[in-house]
Design a protein around this motif. Structure first.
Motif: not given
Length: 381
Positions: A7-23
């Motif tokens: 679960d922690e790794q999935r959250l990391l992937r989701e947050s990283a994907d979202r931040f990178v796409a937006e930034t």
């Protein structure tokens, strides 16, 4: 073997994907490409706030104690966004060497600052005559009454111009003057005798070459107790290659997705390119290459803490295989986009350049096929 993410790794992937796409938009990449550092310090501080810089650092030094799988998740997202920030040089290589070789005092003095985004590190190891042989180091370190004196030359130092501290490898001279074991030395930026030639790297980011002419350092500049640093260097570079493999997978997946979408909307003779059976076969081949590369990158990450021979075989196998897959995917993507694939209007060319740089960094496929074969011989000896 259960390969599903926690679960922690999935959250990391989701947050990283979202931040990178937006930034990391095209405008951001253009802006940082013209920056002397090659990245945005403000965004680097955001990395620290998100906990990414502390991810692989031990909990005793203010880190989160993450492993190679978590680093791979981040690096795959960085590949999709063509991130040029010095994560590999500072966190994977620099902090990795401090954690492996440094004394407790050195770890406490450096690693918390890295985790907070207040300190940049670089690793100066490659030399022209080495040809990717990690054991080949001609730079020398001579003991003096007050500390150390370094002389030599280094090439392809990732993000060296931005670093506050550069970790330099050198052969420590014996009492009779002959070169002996390999040591690592902390050289602060701006140290007298340290000359730096900065340049832009293919595919984004900065690199530099270093000249060390009678660089004088205090006694505590030597990392650790003076034990041979080669095993630690090999382990950290293997971990870096696993991270780079994950980054390459992110780039390849983006090229595949972009090319698939383009062939659906680009029409020729009144119908989409994707309606052509030959084009479909090419896309299927690209998808297979991406999946093979992802499997090899994951294997390298899973073996990052294995014994040296198994770890080295996994890392070199991944580097060699992913290099071949990456070139195929990149070339097919450019060709299927036609002339548009090499224009600045699209990012295809930028992703292609980053994959070319990946294939050369730490040695190309031919070098790692040879290393894998040599390690396989040791495993069966």
């Amino acid at each position: 073997m259960d390969l599903t993410l926690s679960d922690e790794q999935r959250l990391l992937r989701e947050s990283a994907d979202r931040f990178v796409a937006e930034t990391f938009t095209a405008d951001h990449r253009k802006k940082t490409a013209n920056d002397p550092l090659g990245f945005s310090p403000a965004v680097w501080k955001q990395f620290a706030a998100l906990g990414w810089l502390a991810l692989p650092i031990g909990e005793a030094e203010g880190g989160l104690g993450g492993g190679a799988i978590e680093i791979g998740i981040l690096m795959e997202a960085f590949g999709r966004g063509l991130v040029s920030d010095p994560f590999l040089s500072t966190v994977v290589l620099g902090a990795g060497l401090i954690g492996a070789c440094g004394t407790e005092a050195q770890k406490q003095a450096i690693l918390p600052d890295v985790a907070e985004g207040a300190l940049y590190l670089a690793f100066a190891h490659s030399e022209r005559a080495a040809r990717f042989d990690l054991a080949h180091v001609d730079t020398t370190a001579a003991k003096t009454a007050d500390g150390w004196r370094l002389n030599g030359h280094k090439i392809a130092v990732l993000d060296g111009a931005a670093a506050n501290q550069i970790i330099v490898s050198a052969r420590i001279a014996n009492a009779n003057g002959a070169s002996g074991k390999l040591g690592l030395f902390l050289v602060p930026a701006g140290t007298p005798g340290l000359a730096l030639r900065d340049y832009a790297r293919l595919g984004g980011g900065r690199g530099c070459n270093l000249d060390l002419n009678d660089v004088t350092l205090p006694t505590d500049a030597l990392l650790g107790d003076g034990s041979d640093a080669l095993p630690a260097i090999e382990a950290v570079v293997d971990r870096a290659m696993a991270a780079l493999g994950a980054e390459a997978v992110g780039i390849m997946q983006t090229l595949l997705d972009t090319t698939l979408e383009y062939t659906k909307i680009r029409k020729q003779f009144g119908r989409p390119l994707s309606a052509n059976q030959v084009i479909r076969h090419r896309l299927a081949d690209m998808a297979m290459q991406v999946d093979e590369a992802r499997s090899m990158a994951l294997r390298a990450a899973l073996m990052a803490d294995a014994e040296p021979v198994a770890r080295g075989r996994a890392a070199s196998g991944a580097k060699a295989k992913i290099g071949k897959c990456a070139r195929f995917v990149a070339e097919q993507s450019v060709q299927l986009h036609g002339a548009m694939g090499v224009t600045e209007e699209l990012d295809i060319g930028a992703y292609f350049k980053r994959l070319l740089a990946f294939d050369t960094l730490f040695g190309g496929s031919a070098h790692h096929y040879r290393r894998h074969a040599a390690l396989s011989g040791r495993a069966h000896a």
